[in-house]
Design a protein around this motif. Sequence first.
Motif, PDB file in Angstrom:
ATOM      1  N   THR A 165       0.805  -2.762  -4.564  1.00  0.00           N
ATOM      2  CA  THR A 165      -0.460  -3.468  -4.800  1.00  0.00           C
ATOM      3  C   THR A 165      -1.651  -2.526  -4.850  1.00  0.00           C
ATOM      4  N   LYS A 166      -1.718  -1.570  -3.897  1.00  0.00           N
ATOM      5  CA  LYS A 166      -2.859  -0.650  -3.822  1.00  0.00           C
ATOM      6  C   LYS A 166      -2.350   0.767  -3.580  1.00  0.00           C
ATOM      7  N   ASN A 226      -6.064  -0.400 -12.639  1.00  0.00           N
ATOM      8  CA  ASN A 226      -7.195  -0.715 -11.766  1.00  0.00           C
ATOM      9  C   ASN A 226      -6.825  -0.848 -10.287  1.00  0.00           C
ATOM     10  N   ASN A 227      -5.606  -0.457  -9.926  1.00  0.00           N
ATOM     11  CA  ASN A 227      -5.219  -0.567  -8.520  1.00  0.00           C
ATOM     12  C   ASN A 227      -4.932   0.796  -7.880  1.00  0.00           C
ATOM     13  N   ILE A 228      -5.513   1.855  -8.485  1.00  0.00           N
ATOM     14  CA  ILE A 228      -5.415   3.195  -7.894  1.00  0.00           C
ATOM     15  C   ILE A 228      -6.816   3.676  -7.551  1.00  0.00           C
ATOM     16  N   GLU A 229      -7.005   4.096  -6.306  1.00  0.00           N
ATOM     17  CA  GLU A 229      -8.284   4.651  -5.872  1.00  0.00           C
ATOM     18  C   GLU A 229      -8.116   6.150  -5.650  1.00  0.00           C
ATOM     19  N   SER A 260       0.824  -1.213   0.000  1.00  0.00           N
ATOM     20  CA  SER A 260       0.000   0.000   0.000  1.00  0.00           C
ATOM     21  C   SER A 260       0.853   1.257   0.000  1.00  0.00           C
ATOM     22  N   SER A 280       1.904   2.522  -8.973  1.00  0.00           N
ATOM     23  CA  SER A 280       0.966   1.408  -9.113  1.00  0.00           C
ATOM     24  C   SER A 280       1.598   0.188  -9.777  1.00  0.00           C
ATOM     25  N   THR A 302      -3.398   4.855  -3.209  1.00  0.00           N
ATOM     26  CA  THR A 302      -4.462   5.827  -2.939  1.00  0.00           C
ATOM     27  C   THR A 302      -4.002   7.194  -3.420  1.00  0.00           C
TER      28      THR A 302
END
Length: 395
Positions: A111-112, A136-139, A91, A107, A114
Motif C-alpha cells: 500500500t505504501k 502515487n504510493n511511493i514517498e 508498508s 508498490s 518509502t
Amino acid sequence: MNKNILQTDVQNFIANNLQTDVVAILLKKVTFKSVSTKELVAQIEAKKKCKEKLSTWYNTIDIYYPNKLNIEQTSSEITATYKASIVEGGSLIDITGGFGIDSYYFSKKITKVTHCEINEGLSKIAAHNFSILKVNNIECFPESGLDILKNTPKIIDWVYIDPSRRNDVKGKVFLLSDCIPNVPEHLPLLFTKTNNILIKTSPLLDFSIGIKELKFVKEIHVVAVKNEVKELLWVLEKEYTGTITIKTINYRKTKAETYSFTLNNEKESIPDYTKPLSYLYEPNAAVLKAGAFKIVGNSYKLSKLHEHSHLYTSEELQDFPGRIFKIQQCLAYHKKTIQKLGIKKANITTRNFPDSVAKIRKTFKIKDGGDSYLFFTKDLDNNYIILVCKKIDVS
C-alpha cells in the motif's frame, strides 16, 4: 538533476541518437541551452543499457536516467517483479532505494512504499520517474534509510535492503559485514521496526556464511535469468527458528523453471547411483547454486552418475529444472575414441573432469556449436567417460 534535459528538443535528440556513436556526438559538440554534450552522452549511454533490462523505463517518454553505473547495478525488471512476489502488506521501506526499480514493483504489492536514497540527485531522479510512471504510493526521502527507520515510531510490514558491495576500503566485497550498510550489525535495530526483512545479496555469497552472519533466516531465493544466477534473496522473520526453505527460479525464454526444498531435505537425502541410461539431466544454475545435489535427483526419480558430477540419468523421460539430453553413446575416455568419433563441432561440458573445455577443444580440434553435445565426466566407478548426446528442447 538538470531538468533542462527533459525539454522536448533534448529528449528528441536523445531518442534519435541511440544508435549514434557517442564519440561522434562528443566531437560534434552538439549544444543545447543549459545542457552539455557530456550530459547528452550520459543520458544516451544510460538509456541504451535499459533497452532489455528495463523496457518499461526505456519505452516511457520523459524518463530521466542516472549514470550508466547506476543502471548496471540496479535490479532488472524481471528480478524486481520476482522480489515483489515475496512481499505483501501495508508498508515497506526500501532503505537503499537507488534508481527505484525494486520500489516501483513493490508498490504494486504494498500500500505504501518509502524509498530512501542518500544520494540526493539519485533520489530526485527516482521521484521524477515515479511521477512520470504515474505511481502515487511511493514517498521518496534523500536521506539514510537507517536514519529514517530509526526515527519512525511505526512498525513497518517489510524492510528491504540491497547493500552496496563496493567498499571504499576493501573494494568489491561479498560478505554482508563488509557491505554498506553492514546488515548484520544493524539487525537489532531493524527488528525493533519490523518482523520481516528482505535482503538482496551477491550471487557469490555462500549460503553457510550468509546464514552464519544473519539471524532468523526463513527462506533463501536463488534467482537466475537465462541460466545465469543474478541475485540471492534472503527472507528473515523475527524469532523464526524453523528449517530454512530454498526456492530457486530460472527464467528461460518462454517459461520459468522453479524448484524448492529445505536444507534438512538435502542433508537427509540418499541418492541412487547408476550407469548412464537413456536420458541425461543437467540442473540449471539456480539449482546448482542452491546446492540441491542429492534431493533434486530424488524429487524427479533420477539416478546420479557420480557423487561429485551433479549429472543425473533415467530410463524414462522426466520433467526437470534444467537441460535434458538423449544419450546416444556412452564411451570410455580415450584419445583414440574421440578421434574415431570424427566430431569437428560440438557443445562441450565438463563435470568432475580434470581437463578444461578449452583444453579439450584444442587437443581434439573441436569447434564450438552444432547439434552435438559432449559431456566429459566420471561414472559411479570413477571411470572417465564421454557422453555423446542430443539436446531435447523443452523451452
